[in-house]
Design a protein around this motif. Sequence first.
Motif, mmCIF file in Angstrom:
data_model
loop_
_atom_site.group_PDB
_atom_site.id
_atom_site.type_symbol
_atom_site.label_atom_id
_atom_site.label_comp_id
_atom_site.label_asym_id
_atom_site.label_seq_id
_atom_site.Cartn_x
_atom_site.Cartn_y
_atom_site.Cartn_z
ATOM 1 N N SER A 106 27.864 -53.100 5.395
ATOM 2 C CA SER A 106 29.240 -52.669 5.633
ATOM 3 C C SER A 106 29.457 -52.446 7.125
ATOM 4 C CB SER A 106 29.535 -51.366 4.874
ATOM 5 O OG SER A 106 28.717 -50.315 5.363
ATOM 6 N N TYR A 107 30.695 -52.402 7.542
ATOM 7 C CA TYR A 107 31.074 -52.139 8.926
ATOM 8 C C TYR A 107 30.265 -52.957 9.944
ATOM 9 C CZ TYR A 107 33.675 -48.138 7.078
ATOM 10 O OH TYR A 107 34.550 -47.340 6.392
ATOM 11 N N GLU A 162 41.159 -42.906 -1.312
ATOM 12 C CA GLU A 162 41.927 -43.459 -0.188
ATOM 13 C C GLU A 162 41.569 -42.835 1.157
ATOM 14 O OE1 GLU A 162 44.979 -40.742 -2.402
ATOM 15 O OE2 GLU A 162 43.142 -41.844 -2.861
ATOM 16 N N TRP A 163 40.758 -41.787 1.148
ATOM 17 C CA TRP A 163 40.404 -41.126 2.400
ATOM 18 C C TRP A 163 39.620 -42.051 3.334
ATOM 19 C CZ3 TRP A 163 42.269 -37.585 5.222
ATOM 20 C CH2 TRP A 163 41.517 -36.954 6.217
ATOM 21 N N LYS A 164 38.800 -42.903 2.790
ATOM 22 C CA LYS A 164 38.019 -43.842 3.613
ATOM 23 C C LYS A 164 38.944 -44.739 4.430
ATOM 24 C CE LYS A 164 34.643 -47.600 3.125
ATOM 25 N NZ LYS A 164 35.543 -48.675 3.586
ATOM 26 N N GLU A 165 39.956 -45.296 3.812
ATOM 27 C CA GLU A 165 40.894 -46.163 4.528
ATOM 28 C C GLU A 165 41.683 -45.373 5.569
ATOM 29 O OE1 GLU A 165 44.689 -49.172 3.622
ATOM 30 O OE2 GLU A 165 43.603 -48.220 1.970
ATOM 31 N N ILE A 166 42.055 -44.146 5.239
ATOM 32 C CA ILE A 166 42.800 -43.311 6.173
ATOM 33 C C ILE A 166 41.972 -43.032 7.425
ATOM 34 C CG2 ILE A 166 43.785 -41.007 6.505
ATOM 35 C CD1 ILE A 166 44.561 -41.066 3.521
ATOM 36 N N THR A 167 40.694 -42.715 7.241
ATOM 37 C CA THR A 167 39.839 -42.428 8.399
ATOM 38 C C THR A 167 39.587 -43.689 9.230
ATOM 39 O OG1 THR A 167 37.851 -42.693 7.031
ATOM 40 C CG2 THR A 167 38.705 -40.479 7.294
ATOM 41 N N ASP A 168 39.377 -44.821 8.573
ATOM 42 C CA ASP A 168 39.173 -46.070 9.313
ATOM 43 C C ASP A 168 40.388 -46.390 10.178
ATOM 44 O OD1 ASP A 168 36.716 -46.304 8.129
ATOM 45 O OD2 ASP A 168 37.298 -47.853 6.695
ATOM 46 N N ASN A 169 41.573 -46.194 9.625
ATOM 47 C CA ASN A 169 42.794 -46.439 10.391
ATOM 48 C C ASN A 169 42.932 -45.460 11.552
ATOM 49 O OD1 ASN A 169 43.528 -48.546 8.692
ATOM 50 N ND2 ASN A 169 44.819 -47.269 7.397
#
Length: 372
Positions: free
Chosen positions: A213-214, A358-365
């Motif tokens: 990942s990443y 959805e927290w993962k996407e929020i932090t990535d953004n």
Amino acid sequence: MGKYYIYILMFFLFIPFMASADGEMEYKILKISDRVFYNTNKPTIKVAIYNKGEEKHAGSAVCRVETYSGEHVFDFGQEFLVAPSDSSFLSFTFALEKGFYKVSLLADGQQKERVVMAYEPEMIGSGADTSFNGKEYYADVLQQLERQQLYALVEKVKKSGGKMREAYKVNIRSIGGRYFEGYYLYPKKRGIYPVVITCADKNETLEMPATDSYPDRIDFVITTRKSLIRNEDYYKGSYIDIMRAIDFVYSRKEADLKNIFLQGNGCGGAMVLAAAALDKRVAGVSVYAPGYSDESAVEGDKPYEVRNVSESIECPVLMGVGLEDTVCPPADNFEIYNPIKGTKEYYIFIEGHYPPAEWKEITDNFYMKHKR
């Protein structure tokens, strides 16, 4: 806050009916506005009552409002009549002072549901010690860190299975001769990459991030020093451990030193915020439910509590909070968050102590938005 008792009567036509069995009735507090209200959005609790039986059901519903600590504020009552296989909706609107509240729905003399709601969370005071001088308080441990050379044992993780990133186990010596450990992963493709340092929560097992990942960032997941006694020295040392982890990142040629982000949940979140207050090399911090839970409530105020230094945080901050968090009360999180003077944003979820999907996407953004 004074006590108020308000009862609103709804009159029905006089017609004979039989009450349905209580087991055929369902009561639900609806998720209107995610139960977070602001000055232009007056606190309102909406209730749905479902009659699954074959008889009409009449009864009374009470909306009970208490402070988060359990002090009684309001009782609102309404009567209702629900036809067979039908539903009825009630609405309770009231005025509150800023803070978090527990709201109970009672019907037929029994509590049916209990939820948490918030009103003007950004206006909650920090409760910080205004006489506290962070520069003096942390001077000794910061001096120890400055005098001590970086020492790290780095071992490659064999058979990590990753095709995108290399994985290494790292043991780092910090102040007081104490060690902490972590996993350091960086992309196999040569380049300079942003770094996300994750501090594990209290008692959380250290786990290696996915190596596939990443592919465009470095992940450094750490646990701070181990201790059976979480006292003043433990927390001061743990903040320094995170700063020592940043020192380690500074020694790596593949790291983009302008873009070092910190993140953590629970106690780990509180620790990375404290480290960001002490270390200006941090580009941004993402935390979920940052707090010490039961430890912050013992023996009153403690000088190492993050709310005493959070106003010194200059980098952007992202915070997530769960209304139904029984580990770190949501008001405690805002006591830390509100004094921060720099760029900041928050999300309030219904969920409890652990971040929603959805927290993962929020932090990535968030990291992309604040990349330097």
